[in-house]
Design an enzyme around this catalytic site. Structure first.
Site, PDB file in Angstrom:
ATOM      1  N   ASP A   1      71.396  20.719  24.427  1.00 10.96           N
ATOM      2  CA  ASP A   1      70.661  21.979  24.577  1.00 10.96           C
ATOM      3  C   ASP A   1      69.866  22.377  23.341  1.00 10.96           C
ATOM      4  O   ASP A   1      69.276  23.463  23.311  1.00 10.96           O
ATOM      5  CB  ASP A   1      71.631  23.119  24.949  1.00 10.96           C
ATOM      6  CG  ASP A   1      72.088  23.008  26.388  1.00 10.96           C
ATOM      7  OD1 ASP A   1      71.247  22.687  27.249  1.00 10.96           O
ATOM      8  OD2 ASP A   1      73.283  23.209  26.654  1.00 10.96           O
TER       9      ASP A   1
ATOM     10  N   ASP B   1      69.022  19.633  34.036  1.00  8.93           N
ATOM     11  CA  ASP B   1      68.554  20.629  33.054  1.00  8.93           C
ATOM     12  C   ASP B   1      67.971  19.964  31.793  1.00  8.93           C
ATOM     13  O   ASP B   1      67.117  20.528  31.106  1.00  8.93           O
ATOM     14  CB  ASP B   1      69.704  21.538  32.580  1.00  8.93           C
ATOM     15  CG  ASP B   1      70.682  21.944  33.666  1.00  8.93           C
ATOM     16  OD1 ASP B   1      70.845  21.173  34.626  1.00  8.93           O
ATOM     17  OD2 ASP B   1      71.313  22.991  33.529  1.00  8.93           O
TER      18      ASP B   1
HETATM   19  N1  GLY Z   1      71.480  24.703  31.457  1.00 10.70           N
HETATM   20  C1  GLY Z   1      72.580  25.442  31.937  1.00 10.70           C
HETATM   21  C2  GLY Z   1      72.234  26.341  33.052  1.00 10.70           C
HETATM   22  O1  GLY Z   1      71.131  26.357  33.549  1.00 10.70           O
HETATM   23  O2  GLY Z   1      73.125  27.073  33.441  1.00 10.70           O
END
Ligand code: GLY
Length: 389
Positions: A115, A175
């Site tokens: 992330d 994601d």
């Molecule tokens: N990337 C984590 C979410 O979208 O919850």
């Protein structure tokens, strides 16, 4: 005109205006939304006071829930403050954006998460674009190196999560497409093509494995670290392994559109358009998805809607297809109504209501969430840019 028709004109014309006001999303509404965002974030800044934590959502009492800089959502509040500065040029936002961005400095070497793109690019990336601050540039480059260290060439992907041993050998979530933007940026800034190559390889592997025939996405894929092949296709935040989690589909749409912008490779445009086709067939009439397309029931997820709206404006620009602008406008129209857009001084200072973080874990259900706000502000700015061309 026959006299008995005149009253109908008097009734009909105002009704037409009311209907138009309800069902169009124009530049004036986008400007009003950004004004509302500024009002809300002034209020949020008062609520959180002097802190080295970042707003993420609300607690059970409706108060702002703040998180440490290592939380995956930490970049969105500073990123939103940069957007407000970009639009208003008001030093108040510049100072707030700097303060909350610099809290994240230590994360540039955080190698425990994929992330980092979200965290560092939304904060320092937006800050660097607007200020040219050389320290920010170095932090971004360091973060890109840290993110690249999570790439496994045998698998062809960046690892998303650590710490799921016994469940997934090498989890990669849809994601993760969002984090590639930091790598594309790093190649442009440094001339080192290894970042670009990693981003493109990750995107290609994702394109090959992460999609069903109808271009819906699996949320989590796990790869076998010995063979490099897919070992499992699961969900984590969706309804079931075979369902389509709404925010995951939105991340993918945004991610592949961004890949097309950065590479000019038509396969990414085709992928984004195929994902858009799935979305257009599955969005409910009010344009705001429920949390999962296969669990079309409470709660809604306004964050997925905001991410899609922003992605659709970019897709419309790059593909030159007006239908994507229409999708974006319709979503933004829905998000601009009082049902979703918070009244000033409410909603703990967040801009949008009704997002859903993790339904299966019963966490952050039907609440404001910071990343919904970030992509909502971005979508309003993209709308204004789009209309000015
Ligand atoms: N990337 C984590 C979410 O979208 O919850």
């Amino acid at each position: 005109m026959k006299s008995f028709l005149k009253p109908l004109v008097f009734i009909g014309v105002p009704l037409l205006f009311v209907a138009t006001a309800l069902y169009t999303f124009d530049k004036e509404t986008a400007k009003r939304n950004i004004k509302r965002a500024a009002e809300q974030y002034s209020y949020m800044l008062q609520l959180i006071g002097d802190t080295d934590k970042l707003p993420r959502s609300v607690d059970d009492s409706g108060n702002v829930n703040t998180v440490e800089p290592y939380d995956w959502t930490s970049g969105f509040f500073p990123g939103s403050l940069w957007y407000l500065y970009e639009y208003t040029k008001d030093e108040k936002w510049l100072n707030a954006a700097k303060t909350f961005t610099e809290i994240l400095e230590g994360q540039q070497f955080n190698n425990t998460t994929h992330d980092l793109g979200f965290m560092i690019y939304c904060s320092f990336g937006n800050g660097y674009k607007l200020t040219g601050n050389e320290q920010y540039k170095q932090i971004l480059i360091n973060a890109a190196k840290t993110l690249a260290s999570r790439f496994n060439p045998k698998i062809g992907c960046i690892k998303s999560w650590d710490g799921h041993d016994g469940v997934w050998q090498y989890p990669v979530i849809i994601d993760n497409m969002m984090n590639l933007e930091l790598l594309f940026w790093a190649t442009k800034e440094t001339g080192d093509s290894s970042f670009y190559n990693i981003a493109v390889t990750h995107a290609n592997t994702t394109m090959k494995n992460h999609f069903r025939q109808d271009y819906s996405t699996w949320h989590v894929l796990s790869y076998d670290t010995t063979t490099g092949k897919v070992e499992k296709r699961n969900t984590h935040q969706g309804y079931s392994d075979e369902s389509c989690w709404a925010r995951g589909q939105a991340w993918g749409l945004y991610g592949f559109t961004m890949c097309y912008r950065e590479t000019g490779e038509s396969r990414y445009l085709k992928q984004a358009e195929s994902m858009a086709e799935y979305i257009s067939k599955h969005l409910p009439e009010d344009m705001i998805p429920f949390w999962d397309y296969d669990a079309a029931d409470y709660p809604k997820d306004a964050s997925a809607a905001a991410i899609m709206a922003s992605a659709f404006y970019e897709l419309a620009k790059l593909s030159r297809k007006v239908k994507y602008k229409t999708y974006a406008d319709k979503i933004m129209n829905a998000l601009s109504q009082p049902e979703y857009l918070a009244s000033p001084g409410t909603n703990a200072g967040f801009i949008l209501k009704h997002s859903t973080g993790n339904k299966p874990a019963n966490s952050e259900i039907d609440v404001p969430i910071i990343y919904a706000d970030y992509y909502f502000i971005e979508a309003n700015l993209r709308k204004l840019q789009f209309e000015s061309k």
